[in-house]
Each structure stands twice: as C-alpha cells, then as structure tokens.
Motif scaffolding. Structure first.
Motif, PDB file in Angstrom:
ATOM      1  N   MET A   1      11.553   0.390  -8.458  1.00 13.19           N
ATOM      2  CA  MET A   1      10.538  -0.343  -7.689  1.00 13.19           C
ATOM      3  C   MET A   1      10.958  -1.794  -7.469  1.00 13.19           C
ATOM      4  N   ARG A   2      11.562  -2.413  -8.458  1.00 12.77           N
ATOM      5  CA  ARG A   2      12.060  -3.786  -8.278  1.00 12.77           C
ATOM      6  C   ARG A   2      13.076  -3.849  -7.137  1.00 12.77           C
ATOM      7  N   GLU A   3      13.967  -2.864  -7.091  1.00 13.59           N
ATOM      8  CA  GLU A   3      14.985  -2.848  -6.035  1.00 13.59           C
ATOM      9  C   GLU A   3      14.346  -2.683  -4.659  1.00 13.59           C
ATOM     10  N   LEU A   4      13.330  -1.810  -4.555  1.00 13.71           N
ATOM     11  CA  LEU A   4      12.662  -1.582  -3.281  1.00 13.71           C
ATOM     12  C   LEU A   4      11.907  -2.831  -2.822  1.00 13.71           C
ATOM     13  N   VAL A   5      11.155  -3.449  -3.725  1.00  9.37           N
ATOM     14  CA  VAL A   5      10.382  -4.645  -3.379  1.00  9.37           C
ATOM     15  C   VAL A   5      11.307  -5.795  -2.996  1.00  9.37           C
ATOM     16  N   SER A   6      12.409  -5.940  -3.708  1.00  6.36           N
ATOM     17  CA  SER A   6      13.370  -7.007  -3.381  1.00  6.36           C
ATOM     18  C   SER A   6      13.929  -6.830  -1.978  1.00  6.36           C
ATOM     19  N   ARG A   7      14.222  -5.598  -1.611  1.00  5.55           N
ATOM     20  CA  ARG A   7      14.756  -5.358  -0.262  1.00  5.55           C
ATOM     21  C   ARG A   7      13.694  -5.660   0.797  1.00  5.55           C
ATOM     22  N   ALA A   8      12.454  -5.253   0.541  1.00  3.38           N
ATOM     23  CA  ALA A   8      11.371  -5.517   1.497  1.00  3.38           C
ATOM     24  C   ALA A   8      11.126  -7.017   1.635  1.00  3.38           C
ATOM     25  N   GLU A   9      11.150  -7.741   0.517  1.00  3.44           N
ATOM     26  CA  GLU A   9      10.946  -9.195   0.570  1.00  3.44           C
ATOM     27  C   GLU A   9      12.041  -9.871   1.391  1.00  3.44           C
ATOM     28  N   ALA A  10      13.264  -9.411   1.227  1.00  7.71           N
ATOM     29  CA  ALA A  10      14.380  -9.983   2.017  1.00  7.71           C
ATOM     30  C   ALA A  10      14.185  -9.709   3.501  1.00  7.71           C
ATOM     31  N   MET A  11      13.682  -8.531   3.841  1.00  2.82           N
ATOM     32  CA  MET A  11      13.426  -8.196   5.246  1.00  2.82           C
ATOM     33  C   MET A  11      12.314  -9.079   5.825  1.00  2.82           C
ATOM     34  N   LEU A  12      11.265  -9.323   5.044  1.00  4.07           N
ATOM     35  CA  LEU A  12      10.160 -10.156   5.512  1.00  4.07           C
ATOM     36  C   LEU A  12      10.621 -11.593   5.753  1.00  4.07           C
ATOM     37  N   LYS A  13      11.509 -12.086   4.902  1.00  2.00           N
ATOM     38  CA  LYS A  13      12.016 -13.444   5.078  1.00  2.00           C
ATOM     39  C   LYS A  13      12.876 -13.564   6.341  1.00  2.00           C
TER      40      LYS A  13
ATOM     41  N   ALA B   1       0.849  -1.193   0.000  1.00  2.00           N
ATOM     42  CA  ALA B   1       0.000   0.000   0.000  1.00  2.00           C
ATOM     43  C   ALA B   1       0.880   1.236   0.000  1.00  2.00           C
ATOM     44  N   SER B   2       0.547   2.187  -0.863  1.00  2.00           N
ATOM     45  CA  SER B   2       1.214   3.482  -0.898  1.00  2.00           C
ATOM     46  C   SER B   2       0.211   4.504  -0.381  1.00  2.00           C
TER      47      SER B   2
ATOM     48  N   ARG C   1      -0.842 -13.724  17.912  1.00  2.00           N
ATOM     49  CA  ARG C   1      -0.588 -14.058  16.509  1.00  2.00           C
ATOM     50  C   ARG C   1      -0.928 -12.837  15.650  1.00  2.00           C
ATOM     51  N   VAL C   2       0.087 -12.251  15.050  1.00  2.00           N
ATOM     52  CA  VAL C   2      -0.084 -11.008  14.288  1.00  2.00           C
ATOM     53  C   VAL C   2       0.607 -11.148  12.939  1.00  2.00           C
ATOM     54  N   ARG C   3      -0.114 -10.762  11.886  1.00  2.00           N
ATOM     55  CA  ARG C   3       0.482 -10.776  10.552  1.00  2.00           C
ATOM     56  C   ARG C   3       1.572  -9.706  10.476  1.00  2.00           C
ATOM     57  N   PRO C   4       2.800 -10.061  10.069  1.00  2.00           N
ATOM     58  CA  PRO C   4       3.868  -9.048  10.000  1.00  2.00           C
ATOM     59  C   PRO C   4       3.638  -8.057   8.861  1.00  2.00           C
ATOM     60  N   THR C   5       3.855  -6.783   9.152  1.00  2.00           N
ATOM     61  CA  THR C   5       3.754  -5.723   8.141  1.00  2.00           C
ATOM     62  C   THR C   5       4.948  -4.797   8.308  1.00  2.00           C
TER      63      THR C   5
ATOM     64  N   ASP D   1      -6.210  -4.641   7.111  1.00  3.41           N
ATOM     65  CA  ASP D   1      -5.310  -5.753   7.408  1.00  3.41           C
ATOM     66  C   ASP D   1      -6.069  -7.080   7.388  1.00  3.41           C
ATOM     67  N   LYS D   2      -7.315  -7.049   7.867  1.00  4.53           N
ATOM     68  CA  LYS D   2      -8.145  -8.256   7.839  1.00  4.53           C
ATOM     69  C   LYS D   2      -8.640  -8.561   6.429  1.00  4.53           C
ATOM     70  N   GLU D   3      -8.985  -7.496   5.697  1.00  2.00           N
ATOM     71  CA  GLU D   3      -9.581  -7.674   4.369  1.00  2.00           C
ATOM     72  C   GLU D   3      -8.553  -7.990   3.286  1.00  2.00           C
ATOM     73  N   ILE D   4      -7.407  -7.315   3.344  1.00  2.58           N
ATOM     74  CA  ILE D   4      -6.380  -7.480   2.298  1.00  2.58           C
ATOM     75  C   ILE D   4      -5.102  -8.073   2.860  1.00  2.58           C
ATOM     76  N   GLY D   5      -4.613  -7.517   3.970  1.00  3.72           N
ATOM     77  CA  GLY D   5      -3.387  -8.014   4.586  1.00  3.72           C
ATOM     78  C   GLY D   5      -2.133  -7.525   3.877  1.00  3.72           C
ATOM     79  N   PHE D   6      -1.677  -6.304   4.223  1.00  4.56           N
ATOM     80  CA  PHE D   6      -0.524  -5.723   3.540  1.00  4.56           C
ATOM     81  C   PHE D   6       0.790  -6.202   4.158  1.00  4.56           C
ATOM     82  N   ASP D   7       1.760  -6.503   3.285  1.00  4.53           N
ATOM     83  CA  ASP D   7       3.116  -6.862   3.725  1.00  4.53           C
ATOM     84  C   ASP D   7       3.981  -5.621   3.899  1.00  4.53           C
ATOM     85  N   LEU D   8       3.733  -4.600   3.072  1.00  4.99           N
ATOM     86  CA  LEU D   8       4.523  -3.368   3.109  1.00  4.99           C
ATOM     87  C   LEU D   8       3.594  -2.179   2.923  1.00  4.99           C
TER      88      LEU D   8
END
Length: 414
Positions: free
Chosen positions: A402-414, A4-5, A138-142, A101-108
């Motif tokens: 945007m690819r670089e930003l998403v890749s960094r966020a995905e690595a953080m989530l992992k 979400a932006s 139990r909380v979905r990480p964002t 968060d319940k309806e969509i569930g954002f990662d970032l």
C-alpha cells in the motif's frame, strides 16, 4: 491524500472484497484518509435497508465504524442483479460520486472487479471531470485506479452464456476504464499481459500481488495449533494436509477428498477441508463421511484459520480458476508448502519445486497423491520449501504494497 476503494459488497471471506477492504485498512494505517465505498450488502445480506439509504436524500450513508467490517464505509443505494450472476449494482452512482467529491474530495479512487457498474460509472465520472477541466472549469483532480482481479473467460469455469457475456463486457467496458484510469492494478505479471492485450497502457500497470494482511500475519506467528487439533480430534503427531476455501465447484475440494482416499489406511495423515459451504458441500460431505482421515469443519474464524495454518504440514488447492490465491499466500507465510493445480495466478505465486508443487491441472489426483507422498517422505525437501515459501510471502505484506501504491499516486498528483 484521500482514497476510496470501491467494490460491490463487503465480505469477511471473499478474496476480491478482502483486497478492497484491506486497501482501506492499510491506507489508514500509513496516514491516508480512506473510505470503503460499497453497496448495502455484506456477503449477500443487507447491512442497512435500501429505504434507510434513500431517506438520507442523497442515496448513500456514511458509517464511521461499519458493523460488518469495522472500517469507515460509505454504503450506496443498490440492488442485486439477476444477470450477470453474483453481482450487485449501485443506483445513480455518478451523482453519488459528485456529492462525495464535494463532501470529502477524493484524490484517488480505486475500483475493483468486473461485470458491474461501479468501474463503468467511475470511469465516466473521471472522464467528465477531465473534459470540464480541459474547457477551463475549476475541477478538483482525482486519479482513478482499476483492479480487475482478472480471470480469463475460461470454458472450464464458465458456461458458454456467461463466458461470452464476460467477453462482451471486456470488449465494451474495458476501453473506457483504461482511458480514465491512471493506474491499472494487477495481481500478477500474467494479468498485466492480459490487461495490455485488452488495451491498457504498459505505463499504467502497477503490480500489487494480493497482499498479506499484516494483522493476520501476526496472528499466525502467535498462534498455538493445539486447540485446533483438540477440537477436531486430530492426534498431535499426525500431519495435516489442509484445504481452506469455499466448498464449491470452482475451488474443486472434491478432488482433494479423492486424494485423501489414497491415504485412508495411514493413521498419521489427516486431511482438513475447511471453509464456507458452497455448491459442492453435500457431495464433499457424503464422500468425506466414508473416510476416517478427513475432517470437514465448515467456516472458520480468523483465529481458527491461523491455528490451522500453524498446524498444517501441507496446503492443497486443486482449483479450476484462481486470479491469485490469498489463502495460499497465508499458508506460505506460515511456512506451509502448497500443492496447487497451477492455474493462472497460482502458477506465478507458487514457484514449482521451490515453494510447492504444480500439478498437471485441477483433475490431476494421481499427481497430487505423488506430491503428498514425496513431501511426507522427504522431510528435508519439505523444510526447504517451507523456508522459501515464508520468505516469498514476507515480501507481500499489505502495508508495504500500500505504501508503494500511495507513493506512486502522490507522485502522479504532483
């Protein structure tokens, strides 16, 4: 990845809003489910009524193809403030975030700008989730990212009252935003230094230099400048010095018209002042009417902007303050050198005597005249700057960033 932006309104012309919207467009292009969370307003006018949003019973409305910006948008119940000026705030935003968060569930989630409650309440929500998780819930990480589009509280731009209010906001709100944010997204290295000085962790900094919209870049490549010249009566062999931006005090187009006065006897040089009318429109119009070499167009369509860029010999901006300069990036991609006041982010974006020329500040009319004269006279220098400018801008295409930003966020989530 779901993203979400978050920004206080939508727009088709304002820099911060465009960056926030393009994040959604380009995220979806690379396979990320993305939404633009904003108010009911588009360029200050309501897209839907607050009553319509209230009747949903949840204070927000999901619109898959928003009529204003043609993106998936979540419009939140909101209202305009009288102070601080030029701001809109969301109603009950923490509850809205919980429901989304319940309806969509954002990662970032990425918040934009300052002096409004979106970043503050998002930070509070993120910290709340972290605390619940630390206590066994139990909380979905964002992840939270914040992009201030930071402009220093400069006395040249802001009145004492607004400047001190900005300083107070930075001192009280930034610490909680920094604490909640995994990523502090900055436009330039200078902004990175400011964020660290204000308390951001150096490890959280992520450089995201404005971003050149890929679709607009293709439009510039395909554009034919002749219809623009014909519409505004500019001879085919005349060289165009272009200003493109809101005709307002902050952008200082009046100084550009004063530069044009020095070239009024030359039939081969035209100055184009293009952009939405603002608080300097009447004054600029009055002076421009007395000069035969100034064309005042008003706001342009995207296609007309591309034609102007393709037709231009030089771009000139004598702004009093610029966090970055998306318009300058667009001209640079079109191979147009930039004459700039060199304030804040422009000093980094446009390299002096490489992609363009830095002036001694926003009132350096004499320096601007000398720079224009030099580049009119020295075609070889202008061609070299043109080549350098285009090459630099190609590295800032939005999808790449945007690819670089998403890749960094995905690595953080992992």
């Amino acid at each position: 990845m779901k993203l979400a932006s978050i920004m206080y309104q939508s727009s088709l012309s304002k820099g911060q809003e465009l960056v926030a919207e393009r994040m959604v467009k380009c995220a979806r292009r690379i396979g990320v489910e993305a939404w633009y969370i904003t108010s009911i307003y588009h360029d200050g006018q309501p897209v839907v009524s607050e009553r319509e949003v209230e009747l949903t019973g949840r204070n927000y409305m999901l619109i898959q193809d928003d009529p204003a910006i043609k993106l998936p948008v979540i419009r939140v119940a909101s209202y305009k403030t009288t102070w601080p000026p030029r701001r809109i705030v969301f109603r009950d935003f923490v509850t809205v975030l919980n429901n989304l968060d319940k309806e969509i569930g954002f990662d970032l989630v990425i918040t934009h700008s300052t002096l409004w409650n979106g970043p503050e309440e998002t930070a509070r929500w993120i910290l709340w989730k972290k605390l619940m998780k630390s206590l066994g819930e139990r909380v979905r990480p964002t992840l939270m990212g914040h992009m201030s589009h930071y402009q220093p509280p400069d006395p040249l731009r802001y009145s004492l009252i607004e400047r001190t209010y900005r300083m107070a906001w930075n001192a009280t709100s930034m610490p909680s935003i920094f604490k909640a944010s995994s990523l502090i997204i900055v436009l330039t290295p200078m902004e990175a230094e400011e964020m660290i000085t204000l308390g951001a962790s150096p490890d959280s900094i992520h450089l995201f230099p404005g971003g050149l919209d890929d679709d607009f870049a293709e439009m510039v490549d395909r554009s034919d400048p002749r219809p623009f010249r014909e519409k505004y009566g500019i001879p085919e062999d005349a060289r165009i010095i272009a200003y493109l931006g809101t005709v307002e005090y902050r952008k200082n187009p009046l100084a550009v018209v004063r530069v044009a006065r020095f070239f009024k006897e030359r039939g081969d040089v035209f100055f184009v002042i293009a952009g939405r009318p603002g608080d300097q429109w009447e004054e600029v119009s009055k002076v421009a009417r007395k000069l035969g070499n100034v064309v005042l167009t008003g706001e342009l369509t995207e296609a007309e902007k591309a034609m102007l860029i393709k037709a231009s010999y030089l771009n000139i901006i004598m702004s009093r303050m610029e966090a970055f300069g998306l318009t300058q990036l667009e001209f640079m991609y079109g191979g147009v050198p930039v004459i700039t006041s060199g304030v804040y982010g422009q000093k980094w974006l446009v390299r002096n005597n490489v992609d363009g020329v830095h002036l001694a500040g926003p009132e350096d009319v004499d320096g601007a005249v000398r720079a224009v004269e030099l580049l009119l006279k020295d075609e070889g220098l202008r061609r070299e700057m043109s080549k350098n400018a285009r090459e630099r801008a190609r590295g800032f295409l939005f999808t790449k960033l945007m690819r670089e930003l998403v890749s960094r966020a995905e690595a953080m989530l992992k």
